[in-house]
Structures are given as C-alpha cells and as structure tokens.
Write an enzyme that holds these catalytic residues in place. Sequence first.
Site, PDB file in Angstrom:
ATOM      1  N   HIS A 135      29.872 -18.373 -13.701  1.00 34.06           N
ATOM      2  CA  HIS A 135      31.320 -18.570 -13.743  1.00 34.06           C
ATOM      3  C   HIS A 135      31.801 -18.486 -15.176  1.00 34.06           C
ATOM      4  O   HIS A 135      31.518 -19.365 -15.986  1.00 34.06           O
ATOM      5  CB  HIS A 135      31.698 -19.908 -13.098  1.00 34.06           C
ATOM      6  N   LYS A 191      21.803 -23.831   6.061  1.00 36.30           N
ATOM      7  CA  LYS A 191      23.140 -24.407   6.150  1.00 36.30           C
ATOM      8  C   LYS A 191      24.042 -23.340   6.767  1.00 36.30           C
ATOM      9  O   LYS A 191      24.200 -22.251   6.213  1.00 36.30           O
ATOM     10  CB  LYS A 191      23.629 -24.763   4.744  1.00 36.30           C
ATOM     11  N   CYS A 240       9.728   1.303  -4.774  1.00 36.02           N
ATOM     12  CA  CYS A 240      10.843   0.436  -5.188  1.00 36.02           C
ATOM     13  C   CYS A 240      11.785   1.192  -6.117  1.00 36.02           C
ATOM     14  O   CYS A 240      11.360   1.753  -7.121  1.00 36.02           O
ATOM     15  CB  CYS A 240      10.286  -0.805  -5.879  1.00 36.02           C
ATOM     16  N   HIS A 283      12.208  -7.150  -5.909  1.00 39.33           N
ATOM     17  CA  HIS A 283      12.188  -6.915  -7.361  1.00 39.33           C
ATOM     18  C   HIS A 283      13.306  -7.757  -8.010  1.00 39.33           C
ATOM     19  O   HIS A 283      14.462  -7.637  -7.619  1.00 39.33           O
ATOM     20  CB  HIS A 283      12.393  -5.427  -7.664  1.00 39.33           C
ATOM     21  N   ARG A 306      15.894 -37.541   9.659  1.00 37.97           N
ATOM     22  CA  ARG A 306      14.561 -37.845   9.147  1.00 37.97           C
ATOM     23  C   ARG A 306      14.250 -36.971   7.946  1.00 37.97           C
ATOM     24  O   ARG A 306      14.490 -35.765   7.964  1.00 37.97           O
ATOM     25  CB  ARG A 306      13.516 -37.643  10.239  1.00 37.97           C
ATOM     26  N   HIS A 356      16.314  -9.038  -9.704  1.00 35.16           N
ATOM     27  CA  HIS A 356      17.484  -8.356 -10.264  1.00 35.16           C
ATOM     28  C   HIS A 356      18.756  -9.098  -9.879  1.00 35.16           C
ATOM     29  O   HIS A 356      18.754  -9.916  -8.949  1.00 35.16           O
ATOM     30  CB  HIS A 356      17.568  -6.918  -9.729  1.00 35.16           C
ATOM     31  N   ASP A 372      24.134   2.573  -7.641  1.00 36.32           N
ATOM     32  CA  ASP A 372      24.206   3.869  -6.962  1.00 36.32           C
ATOM     33  C   ASP A 372      25.067   3.812  -5.698  1.00 36.32           C
ATOM     34  O   ASP A 372      25.475   4.843  -5.171  1.00 36.32           O
ATOM     35  CB  ASP A 372      22.791   4.348  -6.609  1.00 36.32           C
ATOM     36  N   ASN A 432      21.521 -12.541  -5.619  1.00 33.89           N
ATOM     37  CA  ASN A 432      21.168 -12.959  -4.270  1.00 33.89           C
ATOM     38  C   ASN A 432      19.653 -12.937  -4.194  1.00 33.89           C
ATOM     39  O   ASN A 432      19.050 -11.901  -4.448  1.00 33.89           O
ATOM     40  CB  ASN A 432      21.722 -11.983  -3.226  1.00 33.89           C
ATOM     41  N   CYS A 459      11.693  -0.380  -9.842  1.00 33.25           N
ATOM     42  CA  CYS A 459      10.506  -0.372 -10.698  1.00 33.25           C
ATOM     43  C   CYS A 459      10.610   0.732 -11.752  1.00 33.25           C
ATOM     44  O   CYS A 459      11.272   1.745 -11.549  1.00 33.25           O
ATOM     45  CB  CYS A 459       9.247  -0.175  -9.848  1.00 33.25           C
ATOM     46  N   SER A 496      16.648  -7.324   0.630  1.00 34.07           N
ATOM     47  CA  SER A 496      15.449  -6.686   1.161  1.00 34.07           C
ATOM     48  C   SER A 496      14.464  -6.345   0.050  1.00 34.07           C
ATOM     49  O   SER A 496      13.261  -6.316   0.278  1.00 34.07           O
ATOM     50  CB  SER A 496      15.830  -5.427   1.933  1.00 34.07           C
ATOM     51  N   GLY A 503      19.929 -11.986   2.601  1.00 31.89           N
ATOM     52  CA  GLY A 503      20.148 -10.566   2.844  1.00 31.89           C
ATOM     53  C   GLY A 503      19.520  -9.622   1.840  1.00 31.89           C
ATOM     54  O   GLY A 503      19.884  -8.453   1.782  1.00 31.89           O
ATOM     55  N   HIS A 515       7.496  -6.060 -10.524  1.00 27.92           N
ATOM     56  CA  HIS A 515       8.038  -6.099  -9.167  1.00 27.92           C
ATOM     57  C   HIS A 515       7.785  -7.442  -8.475  1.00 27.92           C
ATOM     58  O   HIS A 515       8.595  -7.905  -7.679  1.00 27.92           O
ATOM     59  CB  HIS A 515       7.384  -4.968  -8.365  1.00 27.92           C
ATOM     60  N   GLN A 526      23.334  -8.546  -9.831  1.00 24.82           N
ATOM     61  CA  GLN A 526      24.390  -7.540  -9.800  1.00 24.82           C
ATOM     62  C   GLN A 526      25.572  -7.995 -10.643  1.00 24.82           C
ATOM     63  O   GLN A 526      25.770  -9.190 -10.852  1.00 24.82           O
ATOM     64  CB  GLN A 526      24.873  -7.324  -8.373  1.00 24.82           C
TER      65      GLN A 526
HETATM   66 ZN   LIG Z   1      32.317 -22.760 -11.218  1.00 29.34          ZN
HETATM   67 ZN   LIG Z   2      10.127  -2.971  -8.062  1.00 27.26          ZN
END
Ligand SMILES: [Zn+2]
Ligand SMILES: [Zn+2]
Length: 349
Positions: free
Chosen positions: A276, A305, A45, A159, A24, A161, A71, A148, A48, A156, A154, A108, A163
């Site tokens: 990529h 998922k 934070c 802010h 549905r 950002h 860090d 992420n 910040c 927490s 995951g 933030h 990686q």
């Molecule tokens: Zn790709």
């Molecule tokens: Zn922040």
Amino acid sequence: MVWEMRWHPLREEWVFIAAHRQDRPWSGDRVRDKEKELPEYDPECYLCPDNVRVSGARNPNYADTFVFDNDHPSVGLHAPEVIPPPPGVFRNRPALGIARVVCYTPKHNTTLAEMDRNGIVQLLKTWQQQYRELGSHPEIAGVMMFENKGEVVGVSNPHPHCQIYATSVVTKFIEVEERASLAYWRENRRTLFQDILKAEAADGRRIVVQNDSAVAFLPYFARYAYETYVAPKEAYPSIAEMSAGELVDFADVLRSVLVRFDNLWEMSFPYVMALHQAPVDGGDYGHFHFHIELYPPLRKPNLLKYHAGIELGGGNFLSDTSPEEKAAELRALPDVHYKLAGAGSQTGD
Ligand SMILES: [Zn+2]
Ligand SMILES: [Zn+2]
C-alpha cells in the site's frame, strides 16, 4: 475470548469479531509436505531464466530479480483509446496502464519465505525502482504491487513472482485509505497510520516481530485470521523513500513473518500480499504511510475463509478468531524455516 465489533479506520468499516464461539483449536497435526518436490530450473516455466515466453521473448539469464511487461496485460499503454460510450448512467474509460511481472529469483523452487536477507533486499530495491519509474509516467495515477501465492488463491506457477498494475486510476483501497488518512490529518494533525503503530506498540499483544525501524503486527481490526501488516516505523508515502538501512530491517521483519507463516502448519503458506503506497498523480501524500498487508486465506489447514453473505452481501468482515490469539501463535513460532531447520526440529509448540 473476544465478541465485539472493531472499527477499521483505514477502510472505514466495522469488523465483526466473534471469537467467543467454542471453536476447537488446531490439534497440531502437520500438513507436512504433500507438496511435490520442484526442480530448481523448470524448462516449461515461462519465468525461469533463458526460457521463451508466449510473446516469443526470451528471458535473460538473470541473477536476482527480473522485471518484464506482462504478456497478457489487463491494462496496457496500447489498450483501445477509442471505446464506445455506454448509455445513460454508465461510465467507462480506456484500460490504460502498465502491467509488469517481477521474478524474485531465478530459482523456480523457492519462495520469498525461503530467500535470504540479501535476496529480499534486492527485491525491495527493485520495488523502489519500479515505483519511481512507473510513477513518473504522466498517465499513471497509482502503482499497485501484489503477490498471489498458492493454488488456493489461483496461482498455477510456483516460480516466486509478483505483479505490478500501474493504472490511470487509483485502486479502491488506496483511495479509501488516502481519504481516511487525510481526514484524520485534518482533524488531528497526526498521521493515522502512525497513531495505529503507536497504539499497537502500547498494547503489544498483536506484535509478531520488530526491530529498530520495522514492525509486523496483526492489526486490532484484522479481518482474516492471520492478516499481518509489515511497516517501517517512520512514515514514508512509498517504499521509494526508505534508506538502505531501513530496507535491511524491513527485509528481516518481512522474512520473519513469512517464515512463521510457513512454520505454522509446516506447509508453504498461501497468501495475497499487497503493497500500500501513496498515489503517484502528483498530489501531496505526506500523511500516507507505506505498508505491506498480507492476507492469508486459510483459517486452519485446508479450511479457507469464505467471503459469504456478510462479506459479499454486506461489505463487512466476520472473523471468528481474535488477532491477539493469532499474533501470540505466530510469535511463539521459530524464526528459522522448517525446511532449513533440519530433521527432528521442534516448531515451537
Ligand atoms: Zn493498507
Ligand atoms: Zn520457473
């Protein structure tokens, strides 16, 4: 309704599409912000401006993007170089690399979806600089940039950002895409990703938004319900080759996709976003076509998922929605973020 297997040419695997089962559709309730209001500046934070991080370093009073060495790096230039060799068939190597964090903005309480064109262009320029700089290190073979977003993946700290892992190995998916693209080039003398763009343009049903030089679409072989690719129309091995004008077009298309994600259920939409780009080990990657892949883990509000038997055990994905239907859903949504649209606005249904 779609019930078939589709070939994923970039990953060289089959995707099971089982969108025929009477599932549905989402009834239209909004999840509307159980999200807590966040302050523009959080003294606790570590991202910040002007705050002190665990390393003891103090963040500058930055105005747009801010980049620093992670860090708690999982790869580093100072990772142990002498490591005990494992026995027999096993292999290891030093965890050599450079891990960085890129703050998108000093604010933030914002997200990439809520940033304006200038802010996003500034971020794209930062990615260009980072790819060039990290790619110039002789130890570095691959530069993986990813964000992420959301507690379900995951994160927490809200802010905004991303990686960067610049590593002495090329990450698995880039290696596979590169291998598949090279084989396709040798066989057809055409760029694989260009042919994917051509096929998507000819069909049109999975395109979410596009302009002169950039396009966003759910690929024919999407593995996640709302999996979306954002790409320049021209083939560049990395973001570093894109012109100033193309960055603006790209920022507009990326922003539009992220706004539609948020507008879908009127919630800050979680995702994993990966850039990529071609390896930086000195090889010839003229057949590689830079793109962003967005993996939203939700199929419906509060419904994740899961990677279960066929995904974890077999290595193939099962999707119970069709990319055609999900692209139409996203296309129908407004391009203005619901938080900016004002009270009583309609969200396109
Ligand atoms: Zn790709
Ligand atoms: Zn922040």
